[in-house]
Design an enzyme around this catalytic site. Sequence first.
Site, PDB file in Angstrom:
ATOM      1  N   CYS A   1      44.963  37.926  37.568  1.00 15.88           N
ATOM      2  CA  CYS A   1      45.250  39.188  36.885  1.00 15.88           C
ATOM      3  C   CYS A   1      45.357  40.282  37.948  1.00 15.88           C
ATOM      4  O   CYS A   1      44.525  40.349  38.853  1.00 15.88           O
ATOM      5  CB  CYS A   1      44.149  39.528  35.881  1.00 15.88           C
ATOM      6  SG  CYS A   1      43.957  38.268  34.593  1.00 15.88           S
TER       7      CYS A   1
ATOM      8  N   CYS B   1      32.973  42.861  37.653  1.00 19.24           N
ATOM      9  CA  CYS B   1      33.903  41.788  37.941  1.00 19.24           C
ATOM     10  C   CYS B   1      34.136  41.469  39.412  1.00 19.24           C
ATOM     11  O   CYS B   1      35.185  41.732  39.968  1.00 19.24           O
ATOM     12  CB  CYS B   1      35.251  42.114  37.324  1.00 19.24           C
ATOM     13  SG  CYS B   1      35.070  42.672  35.658  1.00 19.24           S
TER      14      CYS B   1
ATOM     15  N   CYS C   1      42.206  42.711  38.799  1.00 22.53           N
ATOM     16  CA  CYS C   1      40.835  42.184  38.820  1.00 22.53           C
ATOM     17  C   CYS C   1      40.403  41.747  40.218  1.00 22.53           C
ATOM     18  O   CYS C   1      41.140  41.046  40.915  1.00 22.53           O
ATOM     19  CB  CYS C   1      40.733  41.009  37.856  1.00 22.53           C
ATOM     20  SG  CYS C   1      39.089  40.275  37.767  1.00 22.53           S
TER      21      CYS C   1
ATOM     22  N   GLU D   1      37.396  32.173  34.845  1.00 20.70           N
ATOM     23  CA  GLU D   1      37.965  32.007  33.507  1.00 20.70           C
ATOM     24  C   GLU D   1      37.181  30.876  32.824  1.00 20.70           C
ATOM     25  O   GLU D   1      37.360  29.695  33.169  1.00 20.70           O
ATOM     26  CB  GLU D   1      39.463  31.680  33.616  1.00 20.70           C
ATOM     27  CG  GLU D   1      40.105  31.171  32.346  1.00 20.70           C
ATOM     28  CD  GLU D   1      39.831  32.041  31.114  1.00 20.70           C
ATOM     29  OE1 GLU D   1      40.024  33.268  31.173  1.00 20.70           O
ATOM     30  OE2 GLU D   1      39.400  31.487  30.085  1.00 20.70           O
TER      31      GLU D   1
ATOM     32  N   GLU E   1      27.695  36.083  40.710  1.00 22.98           N
ATOM     33  CA  GLU E   1      27.032  37.269  40.190  1.00 22.98           C
ATOM     34  C   GLU E   1      26.609  37.079  38.748  1.00 22.98           C
ATOM     35  O   GLU E   1      27.311  36.458  37.961  1.00 22.98           O
ATOM     36  CB  GLU E   1      28.003  38.450  40.210  1.00 22.98           C
ATOM     37  CG  GLU E   1      28.627  38.699  41.531  1.00 22.98           C
ATOM     38  CD  GLU E   1      29.741  39.714  41.443  1.00 22.98           C
ATOM     39  OE1 GLU E   1      30.063  40.305  42.472  1.00 22.98           O
ATOM     40  OE2 GLU E   1      30.281  39.921  40.345  1.00 22.98           O
TER      41      GLU E   1
ATOM     42  N   CYS F   1      25.427  38.940  31.506  1.00 26.89           N
ATOM     43  CA  CYS F   1      26.816  38.569  31.775  1.00 26.89           C
ATOM     44  C   CYS F   1      26.834  37.493  32.852  1.00 26.89           C
ATOM     45  O   CYS F   1      26.354  37.708  33.960  1.00 26.89           O
ATOM     46  CB  CYS F   1      27.570  39.821  32.232  1.00 26.89           C
ATOM     47  SG  CYS F   1      29.267  39.511  32.675  1.00 26.89           S
TER      48      CYS F   1
ATOM     49  N   ASN G   1      37.768  50.100  35.871  1.00 22.92           N
ATOM     50  CA  ASN G   1      36.887  50.305  37.014  1.00 22.92           C
ATOM     51  C   ASN G   1      37.700  50.138  38.281  1.00 22.92           C
ATOM     52  O   ASN G   1      38.186  49.028  38.542  1.00 22.92           O
ATOM     53  CB  ASN G   1      35.834  49.190  37.019  1.00 22.92           C
ATOM     54  CG  ASN G   1      34.453  49.710  36.749  1.00 22.92           C
ATOM     55  OD1 ASN G   1      34.057  50.756  37.256  1.00 22.92           O
ATOM     56  ND2 ASN G   1      33.723  48.980  35.950  1.00 22.92           N
TER      57      ASN G   1
ATOM     58  N   CYS H   1      38.592  32.938  40.940  1.00 24.73           N
ATOM     59  CA  CYS H   1      39.324  32.746  39.691  1.00 24.73           C
ATOM     60  C   CYS H   1      40.784  32.487  40.012  1.00 24.73           C
ATOM     61  O   CYS H   1      41.318  33.028  40.977  1.00 24.73           O
ATOM     62  CB  CYS H   1      39.201  34.007  38.826  1.00 24.73           C
ATOM     63  SG  CYS H   1      39.955  33.840  37.182  1.00 24.73           S
TER      64      CYS H   1
HETATM   65  N1  SAH Z   1      38.336  35.501  32.663  1.00 26.31           N
HETATM   66  C1  SAH Z   1      37.702  36.019  31.479  1.00 26.31           C
HETATM   67  C2  SAH Z   1      36.303  36.579  31.684  1.00 26.31           C
HETATM   68  C3  SAH Z   1      35.997  37.327  32.959  1.00 26.31           C
HETATM   69  S1  SAH Z   1      36.639  38.970  33.177  1.00 26.31           S
HETATM   70  C4  SAH Z   1      38.580  37.043  30.836  1.00 26.31           C
HETATM   71  O1  SAH Z   1      39.637  37.338  31.365  1.00 26.31           O
HETATM   72  O2  SAH Z   1      38.242  37.530  29.760  1.00 26.31           O
HETATM   73  C5  SAH Z   1      35.754  39.970  32.037  1.00 26.31           C
HETATM   74  C6  SAH Z   1      36.537  41.197  31.592  1.00 26.31           C
HETATM   75  O3  SAH Z   1      36.572  42.201  32.619  1.00 26.31           O
HETATM   76  C7  SAH Z   1      37.972  40.891  31.267  1.00 26.31           C
HETATM   77  O4  SAH Z   1      38.357  41.558  30.099  1.00 26.31           O
HETATM   78  C8  SAH Z   1      38.680  41.453  32.482  1.00 26.31           C
HETATM   79  O5  SAH Z   1      40.022  41.693  32.224  1.00 26.31           O
HETATM   80  C9  SAH Z   1      37.886  42.697  32.749  1.00 26.31           C
HETATM   81  N2  SAH Z   1      38.105  43.313  34.040  1.00 26.31           N
HETATM   82  C10 SAH Z   1      38.522  42.733  35.193  1.00 26.31           C
HETATM   83  N3  SAH Z   1      38.599  43.643  36.188  1.00 26.31           N
HETATM   84  C11 SAH Z   1      38.226  44.822  35.661  1.00 26.31           C
HETATM   85  C12 SAH Z   1      38.093  46.136  36.187  1.00 26.31           C
HETATM   86  N4  SAH Z   1      38.339  46.395  37.452  1.00 26.31           N
HETATM   87  N5  SAH Z   1      37.678  47.112  35.341  1.00 26.31           N
HETATM   88  C13 SAH Z   1      37.385  46.843  34.061  1.00 26.31           C
HETATM   89  N6  SAH Z   1      37.480  45.628  33.507  1.00 26.31           N
HETATM   90  C14 SAH Z   1      37.904  44.623  34.293  1.00 26.31           C
END
Ligand code: SAH
Length: 365
Positions: free
Chosen positions: A123, A350, A126, A177, A91, A112, A307, A119
């Site tokens: 987390c 994400c 996510c 990541e 995406e 973006c 989100n 990944c």
């Molecule tokens: N892996 C990297 C970049 C990708 S995620 C990182 O962790 O920074 C980009 C951002 O979106 C990160 O801050 C992540 O924690 C956040 N994110 C992931 N899922 C999300 C969600 N459901 N709602 C809001 N932000 C989210």
Amino acid sequence: MKPALTGETLDSISARLAERGEPAFRAGQILDWVYKKRARSWEEMTNLPKALRGWLEETFTLMPAALVLTRQSVDVTDKLLLELSDRSLIETVIIRVPQDGVGLDHSRKTICISTQVGCAMACAFCASGLAGLKRDLTAGEIVAQLLQVCYLEDARTPRARAELASFDNIVVMGMGEPLANYEELIRALTIVNADWGLGFGARRITISTSGIVPKILRLADEPLGFRLAVSLHGATDEVRGKIMPVNRAYPLAKLVPAVKAFSERHGRMVTLEFILIEGVNDGLDQARALRDIALDVHAHVNLIPYNAVEGLPWNRPTLERQEAFARILEQARLSVTLRREKGHDIDAACGQLRLKTERDRPEAA
Ligand code: SAH
């Protein structure tokens, strides 16, 4: 499989051409077709000899990511779903911030981009990590995302075409990541930055990481001064450790000094991202701990209301609670933004669109 032309540098193409006895200026001509003239086929490259075009076609893929779907949301976010040669889906998101008094065509655009399929960071909140890591993207596939955005924007506003990247900022915050795919990421961003590439300034590129400390320190030493954003999401090890497994290897006592070293090295503010999840990290004690970290590293704080992800139990706190959290930081005179989430209706957050499309396409690996 043929490598992507979008993963090649001026040097690497020049070396290949020299082997074939081609004159040195051909490399520049080829890259000009790709990045400035935005050629979509080899035939368009009319100032190249036919034999050279034939060799290029046999040797490289011109565009390694095919656009399969564009979704425009009711607000100002567009999402591109791209398919790679192994049918993997990635995406790319266009976030438009309209400027006062001018049309949407003149809005500021942030792109973006993704760096991995899936990944490995796992987390808890996510969508991207739900199915684990499938593979790293190649540099060519990372660059291709930005070219696809250029194609789309060129078609919309023909005046923007040629010589210009039609966007203002790049954030490496899509799927994956980025610092876990370090070599390909830096190669891609070097191509994006080069004047023979998209000519896009490193200071307008932000790399977001979940906090891989040794790679943050390595990034601080890169000659190109990219901006750094760190996904904190918990201001104590207790809270962060519950939702981000990376915190076990790199707890705050290691992460915070690394972020500080990066910001001191560059003399520029880093961003701490903090998603607000109801009942998990939205308490005022977390706000105070976050405040202390942000003051320590001189960071800008980006608060992002969570989100909701289908299948995960988490929610965003009420607006009142979000604002109370933000107030603690503002009172310390920190630079804080409380993001109004964009693209909610098109699953822009994400990995959500990919997740749904993969589900609707069960034959895919
Ligand atoms: N892996 C990297 C970049 C990708 S995620 C990182 O962790 O920074 C980009 C951002 O979106 C990160 O801050 C992540 O924690 C956040 N994110 C992931 N899922 C999300 C969600 N459901 N709602 C809001 N932000 C989210």
